[in-house]
Design an enzyme around this catalytic site. Structure first.
Site, PDB file in Angstrom:
ATOM      1  N   ARG A 122       0.819  -1.229   0.000  1.00  0.00           N
ATOM      2  CA  ARG A 122       0.000   0.000   0.000  1.00  0.00           C
ATOM      3  C   ARG A 122       0.840   1.262   0.000  1.00  0.00           C
ATOM      4  NH1 ARG A 122      -2.497  -3.358   3.570  1.00  0.00           N
ATOM      5  NH2 ARG A 122      -4.253  -4.456   2.636  1.00  0.00           N
ATOM      6  N   LYS A 144       3.125  11.815 -10.618  1.00  0.00           N
ATOM      7  CA  LYS A 144       2.197  11.073 -11.489  1.00  0.00           C
ATOM      8  C   LYS A 144       2.882   9.785 -11.920  1.00  0.00           C
ATOM      9  CE  LYS A 144      -0.683  14.112 -14.339  1.00  0.00           C
ATOM     10  NZ  LYS A 144      -0.695  14.597 -15.736  1.00  0.00           N
ATOM     11  N   GLU A 186       9.797  19.800 -24.291  1.00  0.00           N
ATOM     12  CA  GLU A 186       9.002  20.092 -23.089  1.00  0.00           C
ATOM     13  C   GLU A 186       9.602  21.263 -22.301  1.00  0.00           C
ATOM     14  OE1 GLU A 186       6.080  18.817 -22.471  1.00  0.00           O
ATOM     15  OE2 GLU A 186       6.010  16.847 -23.435  1.00  0.00           O
ATOM     16  N   LYS A 222       7.738  22.849 -12.307  1.00  0.00           N
ATOM     17  CA  LYS A 222       6.903  21.672 -12.000  1.00  0.00           C
ATOM     18  C   LYS A 222       6.509  21.686 -10.518  1.00  0.00           C
ATOM     19  CE  LYS A 222       5.324  18.203 -13.818  1.00  0.00           C
ATOM     20  NZ  LYS A 222       5.599  17.011 -14.546  1.00  0.00           N
ATOM     21  N   GLU A 232      -6.318  23.988  -7.088  1.00  0.00           N
ATOM     22  CA  GLU A 232      -7.120  23.969  -8.321  1.00  0.00           C
ATOM     23  C   GLU A 232      -7.059  25.279  -9.093  1.00  0.00           C
ATOM     24  OE1 GLU A 232      -9.469  21.533  -9.539  1.00  0.00           O
ATOM     25  OE2 GLU A 232      -8.608  20.082  -8.135  1.00  0.00           O
ATOM     26  N   ARG A 236      -2.045  23.528 -13.827  1.00  0.00           N
ATOM     27  CA  ARG A 236      -1.666  22.257 -14.447  1.00  0.00           C
ATOM     28  C   ARG A 236      -2.181  22.169 -15.889  1.00  0.00           C
ATOM     29  NH1 ARG A 236       0.205  16.880 -12.934  1.00  0.00           N
ATOM     30  NH2 ARG A 236       0.235  17.213 -10.697  1.00  0.00           N
ATOM     31  N   ASN A 240      -0.508  21.823 -20.923  1.00  0.00           N
ATOM     32  CA  ASN A 240      -0.947  21.285 -22.204  1.00  0.00           C
ATOM     33  C   ASN A 240      -0.618  22.169 -23.399  1.00  0.00           C
ATOM     34  OD1 ASN A 240      -2.007  18.703 -22.062  1.00  0.00           O
ATOM     35  ND2 ASN A 240      -3.836  19.458 -21.016  1.00  0.00           N
ATOM     36  N   HIS A 243      -0.057  20.769 -26.839  1.00  0.00           N
ATOM     37  CA  HIS A 243      -0.412  19.350 -26.772  1.00  0.00           C
ATOM     38  C   HIS A 243      -1.716  19.009 -27.490  1.00  0.00           C
ATOM     39  CE1 HIS A 243       2.962  19.027 -24.119  1.00  0.00           C
ATOM     40  NE2 HIS A 243       2.720  17.767 -23.818  1.00  0.00           N
ATOM     41  N   HIS A 247      -0.921  15.969 -29.549  1.00  0.00           N
ATOM     42  CA  HIS A 247      -1.552  14.649 -29.376  1.00  0.00           C
ATOM     43  C   HIS A 247      -2.209  14.191 -30.668  1.00  0.00           C
ATOM     44  CE1 HIS A 247      -1.798  15.222 -24.747  1.00  0.00           C
ATOM     45  NE2 HIS A 247      -0.823  14.394 -25.046  1.00  0.00           N
ATOM     46  N   HIS A 259       6.633  11.828 -28.940  1.00  0.00           N
ATOM     47  CA  HIS A 259       5.830  12.834 -28.243  1.00  0.00           C
ATOM     48  C   HIS A 259       6.446  14.238 -28.328  1.00  0.00           C
ATOM     49  CE1 HIS A 259       3.081  14.465 -25.286  1.00  0.00           C
ATOM     50  NE2 HIS A 259       4.121  14.930 -24.601  1.00  0.00           N
TER      51      HIS A 259
END
Ligand SMILES: NC(=O)c1ccc[n+]([C@@H]2O[C@H](COP(=O)([O-])OP(=O)(O)OC[C@H]3O[C@@H](n4cnc5c(N)ncnc54)[C@H](O)[C@@H]3O)[C@@H](O)[C@H]2O)c1
Ligand SMILES: [Zn+2]
Length: 356
Positions: A122, A144, A186, A222, A232, A236, A240, A243, A247, A259
């Site tokens: 865990r 992540k 990036e 980062k 929030e 973040r 993108n 992207h 993508h 990528h």
């Protein structure tokens, strides 16, 4: 030796330590931060040949009992079965709740080792030792973790922050040029988003000489994103940038375009579109495309605006009838903008007419 240290202030908090030759000092650095542990080192079959021995030597000298787990390199192995083998290995070498996993390698290694550490018993601690520029400037900070499923990339994963990130910038010397360029894309994106001085380090040429500073600025950005994310703020989402088209290009190419290369084309498209549609406060496209090309990255694609728009609208970021684009206002500053999905072909076309 001089190191750069970037703190990431989430929960317990951790440091990103950056420096040339750090791998050889990793044993004492890990001991200072984490104390006595049993260690499993996860690495891939390419990185094993170059960097496993110096890491193991430093760990042994610092008095650690470390066991290496090596998997076959490549995104195609970023799958549950590799994580399952890793978990069995952790159990076989007797890792306990108090022990620790080291992820030595690129984003594939970091994503999988972080995932395995996050679910073994865990959750046990892990340390990121990024060896690709992409992992150093992007995937190793933020917590992540993921594996790919048959249905798509990164579809299974969890958030698990590392206990430390140790980045030896000398590792980039052995990266194939395309892999270096992938990470550069990036980092250039981060410069356009947030920091003109970071962008300038790529614009002015001597990228290798400034690599410690580049990684430090990206890690600081980062860290800021991860810290703000708990509130929030939408920061973040700005990651993108480039992207949406990027993508779509990856998808249209059947993932044969890497990528970072696809993101570079996406950055070029959105910056030309921002300029032509009057969204940018000053000319941005020529500077951005020149800097991308100078760093071994493409800025044009064979696919049509309609093909890209169709592919982009299959993407998960669509919400109802609108889609959020990240738009450069000038180098170092971007905004989120909601546009009707019907406008996407027109926006891509504006970004693809004659190269800036
Ligand atoms: N977790 C996140 O926030 C996040 C963010 C961006 C990307 N990612 C993930 O990262 C992955 C891509 O990472 P990557 O580009 O580092 O891929 P990777 O880990 O597959 O590394 C690329 C290649 O370079 C080799 N390599 C690594 N270090 C080397 C070195 N120093 N010298 C020579 N060769 C070396 C590897 O063996 C591999 O063949 C993707 O799976 C992506 O989904 C995750
Ligand atoms: Zn990306």
């Amino acid at each position: 030796m001089e190191h750069r240290v970037i703190p990431v202030c989430v929960r317990e908090g951790y440091n990103v330590v950056i420096g040339g030759g750090l791998l050889r000092e990793s044993g004492p650095l890990i001991r200072a931060a984490l104390g006595e542990r049993r260690i499993a080192v996860v690495t891939d079959s390419h990185v094993e040949k170059i960097y496993l021995a110096p890491l193991m030597e430093s760990l042994t000298q610092a008095g650690y009992d470390a066991s290496p787990f090596v998997f076959s390199a490549g995104e195609q192995n970023k799958r549950m079965h590799t994580v399952a083998d890793m978990l069995e290995f952790f159990a076989a070498v007797g890792l306990t709740r108090k022990d620790c996993v080291l992820a030595l390698g690129g984003g594939v290694t970091g994503d999988m080792a972080g995932f395995a550490a996050g679910c073994y018993l865990r959750g046990i601690d892990y340390v990121q030792l990024p060896t690709t520029l992409l992992a150093a400037v992007d995937s190793s900070v933020g917590g992540k973790t993921a594996v790919d499923l048959s249905a798509g990339k990164n579809l299974a994963g969890l958030f698990h922050q590392p206990s430390m990130v140790l980045c030896d910038t000398e590792c980039f010397a052995t990266l194939p040029p395309d892999e270096f360029a992938n990470g550069a894309a990036e980092a250039i994106k981060t410069g356009i988003l947030d920091d003109e001085s970071l962008f300038s380090l790529f614009e002015s040429g001597d990228v290798l000489r400034n690599i410690g500073e580049i990684v430090a600025q990206c890690a600081a950005f980062k860290a800021h994103v991860v810290e703000e994310d708990e509130r929030e703020t939408g920061l973040r989402k700005t990651l993108n940038l480039g992207h949406t088209a990027g993508h779509a290009i990856e998808l249209c190419s059947g993932y044969t375009i890497p990528h970072g290369h696809a993101v570079a084309i996406g950055l070029a498209i959105i910056s030309r579109a921002a300029e032509r549609l009057g969204w940018a406060e000053e000319p941005v496209a020529a500077r951005i495309t020149r800097t991308l090309r100078q760093n071994g990255l493409p800025t044009t694609t064979e696919f049509s605006p309609e093909e890209l728009a169709n592919a982009a609208l299959l993407d998960k970021k669509r919400a109802g009838g609108t889609l959020t684009l990240v738009v450069p206002r000038r180098i170092g500053s971007c905004d989120l903008m909601d546009v009707a999905v019907e406008r996407l072909p027109e926006i891509f076309r504006a970004g693809m007419e004659a190269d800036a």
